[in-house]
Design an enzyme around this catalytic site. Structure first.
Site, mmCIF file in Angstrom:
data_model
loop_
_atom_site.group_PDB
_atom_site.id
_atom_site.type_symbol
_atom_site.label_atom_id
_atom_site.label_comp_id
_atom_site.label_asym_id
_atom_site.label_seq_id
_atom_site.Cartn_x
_atom_site.Cartn_y
_atom_site.Cartn_z
ATOM 1 N N TYR A 24 0.816 2.588 -16.094
ATOM 2 C CA TYR A 24 0.591 1.074 -16.237
ATOM 3 C C TYR A 24 0.676 0.639 -17.735
ATOM 4 O O TYR A 24 0.821 -0.598 -17.814
ATOM 5 C CB TYR A 24 -0.811 0.488 -15.700
ATOM 6 C CG TYR A 24 -1.047 0.847 -14.165
ATOM 7 C CD1 TYR A 24 0.086 0.444 -13.213
ATOM 8 C CD2 TYR A 24 -1.816 1.861 -13.665
ATOM 9 C CE1 TYR A 24 0.165 0.810 -11.830
ATOM 10 C CE2 TYR A 24 -1.869 2.076 -12.356
ATOM 11 C CZ TYR A 24 -0.989 1.437 -11.416
ATOM 12 O OH TYR A 24 -1.115 1.980 -10.098
ATOM 13 N N ASP A 89 2.230 -14.294 4.842
ATOM 14 C CA ASP A 89 2.273 -15.713 5.385
ATOM 15 C C ASP A 89 2.074 -16.834 4.458
ATOM 16 O O ASP A 89 2.507 -17.999 4.481
ATOM 17 C CB ASP A 89 1.304 -15.716 6.600
ATOM 18 C CG ASP A 89 1.449 -14.889 7.720
ATOM 19 O OD1 ASP A 89 2.764 -14.488 7.862
ATOM 20 O OD2 ASP A 89 0.640 -14.320 8.439
ATOM 21 N N HIS A 102 5.597 -6.066 -10.747
ATOM 22 C CA HIS A 102 4.813 -5.005 -10.949
ATOM 23 C C HIS A 102 5.024 -4.309 -12.228
ATOM 24 O O HIS A 102 6.238 -4.384 -12.590
ATOM 25 C CB HIS A 102 5.354 -3.927 -9.841
ATOM 26 C CG HIS A 102 5.083 -4.413 -8.422
ATOM 27 N ND1 HIS A 102 3.847 -4.439 -7.809
ATOM 28 C CD2 HIS A 102 6.089 -4.840 -7.459
ATOM 29 C CE1 HIS A 102 3.906 -4.711 -6.560
ATOM 30 N NE2 HIS A 102 4.989 -5.215 -6.361
HETATM 31 O O1 CA2 Z 1 2.620 -1.426 -10.687
HETATM 32 C C1 CA2 Z 1 1.752 -2.305 -10.407
HETATM 33 O O2 CA2 Z 1 1.783 -3.311 -10.837
HETATM 34 C C2 CA2 Z 1 1.114 -2.419 -9.126
HETATM 35 O O3 CA2 Z 1 1.116 -3.534 -8.669
HETATM 36 C C3 CA2 Z 1 -0.386 -1.794 -9.444
HETATM 37 C C4 CA2 Z 1 -1.128 -1.404 -8.238
HETATM 38 C C5 CA2 Z 1 -0.552 -0.404 -7.398
HETATM 39 O O4 CA2 Z 1 -1.404 -0.297 -6.183
HETATM 40 C C6 CA2 Z 1 0.886 -1.198 -6.969
HETATM 41 O O5 CA2 Z 1 1.624 -0.111 -6.173
HETATM 42 C C7 CA2 Z 1 1.835 -1.142 -8.088
HETATM 43 C C8 CA2 Z 1 -2.474 -0.835 -8.846
HETATM 44 C C9 CA2 Z 1 -3.118 -1.732 -9.887
HETATM 45 C C10 CA2 Z 1 -4.073 -0.800 -10.366
HETATM 46 O O6 CA2 Z 1 -4.415 -1.058 -11.538
HETATM 47 C C11 CA2 Z 1 -5.261 -0.156 -12.576
HETATM 48 C C12 CA2 Z 1 -5.500 -0.778 -13.587
HETATM 49 C C13 CA2 Z 1 -5.900 0.158 -14.703
HETATM 50 C C14 CA2 Z 1 -6.384 1.344 -14.279
HETATM 51 C C15 CA2 Z 1 -5.875 1.818 -13.055
HETATM 52 C C16 CA2 Z 1 -5.402 1.174 -12.098
#
Ligand code: CA2
Length: 144
Positions: A24, A89, A102
């Protein structure tokens, strides 16, 4: 009137910058909000940046974007992207264009991330570029 863009962030994104930087990136959500604020201000626009761990908040905020006359919504629904028909929706229920955002590229990850209910209602998808995904989406949203 100043263009208003809602930027809505879903569950766990409040933890951004604290874990899994290889997926991320190192930017926190506050860093991203500050970047988008600058970018919007330079374009004479305004952003309303929010995060919630609750699905219903995201739905209420989509309705609010419409009621407030927002020009567009950038939506990173995080895990709800892949599960929420209610969010789809809500996206379909408003006239405001919604851009799916994302940090990572869900299609390059586990199979369960390949399905996006949000994407079925979104005008376009920006993914896989870390914080830059939001900046690219804002750039396009400001031009619609
Ligand atoms: O890549 C992205 O922005 C996602 O939306 C992030 C989501 C994931 O479920 C999607 O598939 C893709 C997860 C967000 C989790 O955020 C975190 C932040 C810091 C540390 C761990 C997770």
């Amino acid at each position: 009137m100043t263009d208003l863009i809602f930027v809505l962030n879903g569950p766990n994104l409040n933890l951004l910058g604290t874990r899994e930087p290889e997926i991320y990136g190192h930017d926190t959500l506050d860093d991203i909000a500050a970047m988008l604020d600058d970018q919007a201000r330079e374009a004479g626009a305004e952003i309303d940046f929010r995060q919630s761990n609750h699905e219903g908040h995201l739905i209420d905020w989509l309705h609010e974007a419409q009621a407030e006359g927002a020009k567009a919504v950038l939506l990173n629904a995080a895990g709800y992207t892949h599960t929420s028909i209610a969010l789809l929706d809500a996206i379909k229920a408003i006239k405001v264009p919604v851009f799916e955002v994302h940090l990572s590229d869900p299609h390059a990850r586990e199979e369960f991330r390949h399905l996006s209910y949000v994407g079925m209602g979104a005008k376009a998808v920006f993914a896989g570029h870390g914080a830059k995904s939001y900046q690219l989406a804002l750039d396009v949203a400001l031009q619609v």
